[in-house]
Motif scaffolding. Structure first.
Motif, PDB file in Angstrom:
ATOM      1  N   ASN A  33       5.274   5.247  -8.741  1.00  0.00           N
ATOM      2  CA  ASN A  33       5.518   6.427  -7.909  1.00  0.00           C
ATOM      3  C   ASN A  33       4.524   6.590  -6.770  1.00  0.00           C
ATOM      4  O   ASN A  33       4.484   7.651  -6.147  1.00  0.00           O
ATOM      5  N   LEU A  34       3.732   5.578  -6.542  1.00  0.00           N
ATOM      6  CA  LEU A  34       2.702   5.689  -5.506  1.00  0.00           C
ATOM      7  C   LEU A  34       2.509   4.355  -4.808  1.00  0.00           C
ATOM      8  O   LEU A  34       2.406   3.306  -5.458  1.00  0.00           O
ATOM      9  N   GLN A  35       2.458   4.416  -3.499  1.00  0.00           N
ATOM     10  CA  GLN A  35       2.121   3.240  -2.701  1.00  0.00           C
ATOM     11  C   GLN A  35       0.957   3.634  -1.799  1.00  0.00           C
ATOM     12  O   GLN A  35       1.009   4.664  -1.124  1.00  0.00           O
ATOM     13  N   VAL A  36      -0.086   2.811  -1.798  1.00  0.00           N
ATOM     14  CA  VAL A  36      -1.255   3.055  -0.963  1.00  0.00           C
ATOM     15  C   VAL A  36      -1.328   1.941   0.074  1.00  0.00           C
ATOM     16  O   VAL A  36      -1.332   0.759  -0.278  1.00  0.00           O
ATOM     17  N   CYS A  37      -1.354   2.349   1.359  1.00  0.00           N
ATOM     18  CA  CYS A  37      -1.384   1.379   2.449  1.00  0.00           C
ATOM     19  C   CYS A  37      -2.593   1.634   3.342  1.00  0.00           C
ATOM     20  O   CYS A  37      -3.119   2.747   3.386  1.00  0.00           O
TER      21      CYS A  37
END
Length: 102
Positions: free
Chosen positions: A29-33
């Protein structure tokens, strides 16, 4: 954004900066870019803080697309964007210092 100070310099990024985002973490549920090196260089040149100079040098050593950076700086200069001349000077000075040509 985790760092809301980023939004102050969002206007310096080309519209396609999202194409260069680097995924640091992909969860259910999380994407870090993070920004790509070219976009980081642009933002750091605009911030023009002394503490950013070593970071810009390190990013330049990673062989970014210098033409992309230079073209964006030229666009901002043509639009008379405040700070564009200083950012372009920093970029040009550091490229020259490191023997890099656009």
């Amino acid at each position: 954004w985790l760092n809301d100070h980023f939004s102050i310099f969002l206007f310096v990024l080309p519209k396609n900066y999202g194409e260069r985002l680097i995924t640091l973490y992909q969860g259910k549920n999380l994407q870090v870019c993070a920004l790509g090196k070219e976009d980081l260089i642009l933002m750091k040149c605009f911030a023009s803080r002394e503490k950013d100079i070593p970071h810009i040098r390190a990013l330049l050593r990673k062989k970014p697309d210098l033409k992309l950076i230079d073209e964006r700086l030229q666009e901002l200069l043509q639009k008379n964007i405040h700070g564009a001349q200083k950012a372009a000077d920093i970029f040009d000075d550091l490229c020259g210092e490191m023997g890099l040509t656009v």
